[in-house]
Design an enzyme around this catalytic site. Sequence first.
Site, PDB file in Angstrom:
ATOM      1  N   GLU A   1     -39.599-106.019  37.268  1.00  0.00           N
ATOM      2  CA  GLU A   1     -39.035-105.420  36.050  1.00  0.00           C
ATOM      3  C   GLU A   1     -39.502-106.266  34.879  1.00  0.00           C
ATOM      4  O   GLU A   1     -39.307-107.491  34.885  1.00  0.00           O
ATOM      5  CB  GLU A   1     -37.507-105.376  36.076  1.00  0.00           C
ATOM      6  CG  GLU A   1     -36.954-104.367  37.061  1.00  0.00           C
ATOM      7  CD  GLU A   1     -35.435-104.223  37.004  1.00  0.00           C
ATOM      8  OE1 GLU A   1     -34.838-104.443  35.930  1.00  0.00           O
ATOM      9  OE2 GLU A   1     -34.862-103.894  38.055  1.00  0.00           O
TER      10      GLU A   1
ATOM     11  N   GLU B   1     -31.610-107.924  41.787  1.00  0.00           N
ATOM     12  CA  GLU B   1     -30.794-108.818  40.947  1.00  0.00           C
ATOM     13  C   GLU B   1     -29.522-109.234  41.688  1.00  0.00           C
ATOM     14  O   GLU B   1     -28.397-109.025  41.202  1.00  0.00           O
ATOM     15  CB  GLU B   1     -30.480-108.151  39.596  1.00  0.00           C
ATOM     16  CG  GLU B   1     -31.740-107.923  38.790  1.00  0.00           C
ATOM     17  CD  GLU B   1     -31.535-107.586  37.309  1.00  0.00           C
ATOM     18  OE1 GLU B   1     -30.399-107.354  36.878  1.00  0.00           O
ATOM     19  OE2 GLU B   1     -32.544-107.577  36.579  1.00  0.00           O
TER      20      GLU B   1
HETATM   21  O1  AHR Z   1     -33.975-101.680  34.020  1.00  0.00           O
HETATM   22  C1  AHR Z   1     -32.615-101.636  33.722  1.00  0.00           C
HETATM   23  C2  AHR Z   1     -31.808-102.644  34.506  1.00  0.00           C
HETATM   24  O2  AHR Z   1     -32.188-103.929  34.139  1.00  0.00           O
HETATM   25  C3  AHR Z   1     -31.996-102.623  35.995  1.00  0.00           C
HETATM   26  O3  AHR Z   1     -31.197-101.674  36.625  1.00  0.00           O
HETATM   27  C4  AHR Z   1     -31.571-104.015  36.391  1.00  0.00           C
HETATM   28  O4  AHR Z   1     -32.205-104.436  37.560  1.00  0.00           O
HETATM   29  C5  AHR Z   1     -31.916-104.840  35.180  1.00  0.00           C
HETATM   30  O5  AHR Z   1     -30.867-105.645  34.801  1.00  0.00           O
END
Ligand code: AHR
Length: 498
Positions: free
Chosen positions: A295, A175
């Site tokens: 994710e 991110e």
């Molecule tokens: O999964 C939780 C968080 O969500 C992670 O650390 C981040 O990459 C995302 O914003």
Amino acid sequence: MGLATISISLEEPVGAIRPELHGQFAEHLGGCIDDGIWVGEDSAIANVGGIRADVLEALGRIRPPVIRWPGGCYADDYHWEDGVGPRKERPRRVNLWWGQNIETNHFGTHEFLQLCRYLGAEPYLAGNVGSGSVREMREWMEYCNFAGDSTLARRRAGNGSPMPFGVRHWGVGNENWGCGGNFCPEDYAAEYKRYATYLRDFSGTKPFLIACGPDGNNADWTRRFLSKLGKFPHIQGYAAHYYCGTAGPSATEFDVNQWYELLEKAARMDDLIVEQRGLMDGFDPERKIGLVVDEWGTWHFPTPGRNPAHLWQQSTLRDALAAAITLDSFHRHAEKLVMANIAQMVNVLQALVLTEGDRMLLTPTYHVFDLYQSHRGGRSLRTTFDAPAIPFAVGDERRQIAGLSGSASLKGDVLTLTVVNPHASFPQEAEVRLANGAMIAEATNMVITHEDLAAYNTFEDARNVAVQRVATDIAETGRHVFPPRSVTAIRARLREGK
Ligand code: AHR
């Protein structure tokens, strides 16, 4: 209830369903690593070299194909050298992102790779771009993968692993449009190139380098990043993150409209895959760069009584349907996607497993991963669902969700058909039509459902939501009734039609 149809083409497979589409993600966040996976060798909780035995056994049954670690946002504040060498000498650091917990670093590179070995999973290490350096990441790679006689390889051997780990998957930051350094796409592309130039093949392990992709289906990030990247060759993956979020006051409290609202948001994964791959194709028509979703999952409001920075949430039947809708979307687009990782494995967000002290439970989402295992390695088949859409409301706005959705795959002569019926109250009967006149010789039918939309498992009643085997006469009739609020997996042996 009108009759729906599910038409499955056996002739033009979409592509192989890579096992990596069922990947997982474990971050140093709340109870994911500490207490969830790692308890340490001296713990009273049964463990294998410090890793919880019950969690290991449960995860082993769903065979995670790949695990991403150590973050998340944590990755861009993690320095790998903190987590190697004698445990009692490892530094105690503050976890900047997740509640300023103390990180003992007792679960470091060797412990993570041991976890992967036990589970037969491929490791996927996320490197530090935000607060790290090219040198630090390049040295981590040498430490893990170099077989020769360098100082770092000797150090790895001294720490108990003379053989290189051969780690293939490496994320170049996480991110980076946000917690990974707040870069604009052009600046991140420049950083990416600088890092990737030095992240090379060590002793035959060619790294699969994954760049940070968009927040959700953000087209601007993708266009600008890829345009600045140009013809740079050292990139194998490009990772989007998509959280479908929540609907309603909490994970366990929602009304029927909020049930549908969340499931409809989960179904938007389809748009992300199609649109992001479409954008990527404009820059990379030969598809040398693989689309990754490293994710994904639901993200509910903080649970009262829990530290909001630890992202602990219950997982209900609704989360199970969201997971099934998402995995089906991955299968239907098997040719466009190379990896995906649910957030997260244990005790965080849409966890597969929850722990409390020495107790553990499997969430409804775990059971979906279990049911869907038989798709792995199969050929995804073009499948069309024709069922009346279900209307619902979000405030004054009228929306609708597909009456049935799912995916189908073929391995040898075994067909796996997974189907979600999101209807809160009504079953849906469907005729399953196989192209080519193929017929179902025999079938098993496994179902996850419950009369309560918000049903979940507790440590006292850990099997409240579980997989049930239910009889089906699909082989005789070609039809099947999908119960309301359900995820179904039919495994069928095919035979040629008369
Ligand atoms: O999964 C939780 C968080 O969500 C992670 O650390 C981040 O990459 C995302 O914003």
